[in-house]
Design a protein around this motif. Sequence first.
Motif, PDB file in Angstrom:
ATOM      1  N   THR A   1       0.849  -1.185   0.000  1.00 14.12           N
ATOM      2  CA  THR A   1       0.000   0.000   0.000  1.00 14.12           C
ATOM      3  C   THR A   1       0.886   1.236   0.000  1.00 14.12           C
ATOM      4  O   THR A   1       1.768   1.377   0.854  1.00 14.12           O
ATOM      5  CB  THR A   1      -0.921   0.017   1.230  1.00 14.12           C
ATOM      6  N   VAL A   2       0.662   2.108  -0.966  1.00 12.87           N
ATOM      7  CA  VAL A   2       1.448   3.327  -1.124  1.00 12.87           C
ATOM      8  C   VAL A   2       0.681   4.488  -0.497  1.00 12.87           C
ATOM      9  O   VAL A   2      -0.483   4.729  -0.819  1.00 12.87           O
ATOM     10  CB  VAL A   2       1.729   3.614  -2.613  1.00 12.87           C
TER      11      VAL A   2
ATOM     12  N   CYS B   1      15.024   3.669  -7.139  1.00 15.32           N
ATOM     13  CA  CYS B   1      15.325   2.252  -7.372  1.00 15.32           C
ATOM     14  C   CYS B   1      15.854   1.584  -6.105  1.00 15.32           C
ATOM     15  O   CYS B   1      15.507   0.434  -5.813  1.00 15.32           O
ATOM     16  CB  CYS B   1      16.337   2.124  -8.510  1.00 15.32           C
ATOM     17  N   GLN B   2      16.689   2.275  -5.355  1.00 15.62           N
ATOM     18  CA  GLN B   2      17.207   1.695  -4.117  1.00 15.62           C
ATOM     19  C   GLN B   2      16.100   1.464  -3.102  1.00 15.62           C
ATOM     20  O   GLN B   2      16.063   0.417  -2.439  1.00 15.62           O
ATOM     21  CB  GLN B   2      18.282   2.617  -3.539  1.00 15.62           C
ATOM     22  N   ALA B   3      15.190   2.438  -2.957  1.00  9.97           N
ATOM     23  CA  ALA B   3      14.075   2.255  -2.023  1.00  9.97           C
ATOM     24  C   ALA B   3      13.164   1.121  -2.469  1.00  9.97           C
ATOM     25  O   ALA B   3      12.728   0.296  -1.654  1.00  9.97           O
ATOM     26  CB  ALA B   3      13.290   3.561  -1.903  1.00  9.97           C
TER      27      ALA B   3
ATOM     28  N   LYS C   1       5.119   6.870  -9.194  1.00  7.01           N
ATOM     29  CA  LYS C   1       4.887   6.180 -10.471  1.00  7.01           C
ATOM     30  C   LYS C   1       6.076   6.315 -11.419  1.00  7.01           C
ATOM     31  O   LYS C   1       6.308   5.429 -12.247  1.00  7.01           O
ATOM     32  CB  LYS C   1       3.629   6.747 -11.131  1.00  7.01           C
ATOM     33  N   LYS C   2       6.832   7.378 -11.287  1.00  7.60           N
ATOM     34  CA  LYS C   2       7.949   7.597 -12.208  1.00  7.60           C
ATOM     35  C   LYS C   2       9.215   6.899 -11.765  1.00  7.60           C
ATOM     36  O   LYS C   2       9.959   6.369 -12.610  1.00  7.60           O
ATOM     37  CB  LYS C   2       8.195   9.100 -12.348  1.00  7.60           C
ATOM     38  N   TYR C   3       9.489   6.850 -10.455  1.00  9.95           N
ATOM     39  CA  TYR C   3      10.787   6.382  -9.991  1.00  9.95           C
ATOM     40  C   TYR C   3      10.740   5.052  -9.220  1.00  9.95           C
ATOM     41  O   TYR C   3      11.764   4.373  -9.131  1.00  9.95           O
ATOM     42  CB  TYR C   3      11.442   7.437  -9.087  1.00  9.95           C
ATOM     43  N   VAL C   4       9.606   4.693  -8.657  1.00  9.14           N
ATOM     44  CA  VAL C   4       9.522   3.474  -7.844  1.00  9.14           C
ATOM     45  C   VAL C   4       8.721   2.378  -8.544  1.00  9.14           C
ATOM     46  O   VAL C   4       9.080   1.201  -8.497  1.00  9.14           O
ATOM     47  CB  VAL C   4       8.895   3.799  -6.465  1.00  9.14           C
TER      48      VAL C   4
ATOM     49  N   VAL D   1      10.559   6.258   1.155  1.00 11.09           N
ATOM     50  CA  VAL D   1      11.050   6.749  -0.135  1.00 11.09           C
ATOM     51  C   VAL D   1      11.326   8.243  -0.003  1.00 11.09           C
ATOM     52  O   VAL D   1      10.397   9.021   0.227  1.00 11.09           O
ATOM     53  CB  VAL D   1      10.016   6.502  -1.254  1.00 11.09           C
ATOM     54  N   PRO D   2      12.570   8.697  -0.118  1.00 11.04           N
ATOM     55  CA  PRO D   2      12.868  10.134  -0.005  1.00 11.04           C
ATOM     56  C   PRO D   2      12.208  10.928  -1.139  1.00 11.04           C
ATOM     57  O   PRO D   2      12.117  10.459  -2.279  1.00 11.04           O
ATOM     58  CB  PRO D   2      14.393  10.192  -0.100  1.00 11.04           C
TER      59      PRO D   2
END
Length: 464
Positions: free
Chosen positions: A86-87, A325-327, A106-109, A296-297
């Motif tokens: 759940t985001v 990507c790391q998160a 949506k763009k990075y994770v 997520v920062p």
Amino acid sequence: MTTPPSEKGGLHAALKYTGIPPSWLEKRPKLPSRNWLIFMSVVGSLTALYVDDRRKCKQIRNEYIEKVQHLAEVPVFHKDWTRKVTVYSCRYPEDHDHERSMKYFKKYVKPIFVAAAVDYDIINGNQYGALASKVSDDIKKKRREIAGLEKSRDQLLHELQPQTGDRSPAARRRRELGGGAVIIGRHSLKEYMEGLRRGWSESMLKRDAEEEFANTLPDDVFDDPLASTVTEASMEGLDSTSSSSSSSPLSPPVDVVRNRSPLFGQIRQPPVRRPTPASLDVPPAMMPLQAPIGLVPFTNHIGFKQVPYMIYDFFTERYRVLSGCQAAYAIVMENKRPMTHIDSMVTPNDLDFDRQSERYIKSSWNKLPKRTETAKTDYYKELKDKVKVARELAYGEREPTRAERSNPPMTEVELRGQRLKKELKWKDDLEGWEVLSGEVVWDDKFEGALEVFVAPTHSSQEEH
């Protein structure tokens, strides 16, 4: 003494008879002017920076996708559920786009979740404090389901039509703990933790917060001196006509009304709710284990003064891609540890997560209470005139003007509804401002019940 003409090469002789002007063949190349050299150097450098940055973004994203692709190839039984997280995101301070955090996810994770076949639900707070209220309401609903005061959605669906798979409360609980809660930014973490505190500390009983707040609003603006006179006159008229109305040929017979026949008794009174025992409405001493949290920062640059940061971010997109990507990789690989609220030599204080992002919040954010108070004062000044106009037209004291005929003013009932909506909006904004302006809350009930995802070590990667 004249210099002999330079000898023309064979190419010149061959092209001489093709129709090309001789001046083109004899033209010698030269460097562009100083201005053109500056322009081409700047444009070329910026283009090279942009192309190189986007190439590195693609490389980083593909590298992490290859790390998690094997998880999507694991077969799943047809009655099982895939992993779902759940985001949680909410409106960033002083940002009118309430979906900014969700777009960042949506763009990075999201690409890493898609590659690993991890499903997700998004809960986004459109207003300040909306996410905290949503989390709190969901927790209170679960508490009512556990206490047997309310049925869950799966139970209601199963009563209508049997569902496949294990939909028991224990199985649903396992799926929740096996998923996770993805928090986008420090502002979302503040509202999420506040929602946890309210949900496990306050009463779980349903209540109409809007109606309770409406009862607290003063009616001095809507005081009508003629209301008491009209009410007394109407009551006298009702008393005088009560005897005649009972014998009216249009009214149903007395015995029919008493017997509540289906013809005259379609409206039924709602069932009386039994009071909930006070012993069931006691918050638990300790909060049960919650779904692990993935942090997520997220930093949002708003305003003219932060344009240099926006330009820098445009040419360094790879840093945000790497952070996302790391998160996402830590969440997908399910490497977690207990959440800490104090600094130690081993683990950092998780309540200080992404604290540096607060430096970029606009200074006007601190003036929100003052802006709200000013807006409230201006609104009530105009409201008195609007109520006066509405009553003059309602009582027939004057004829409406031409402008009022083309655009009828709001009635008193509509003005009351508008006033309630505005007061609710101001109240929610101030409550959300208090949550977002303070620190991340921590309650003793959270001890041992919260976990966070962290980057996997080499040994954990080998296990997966």
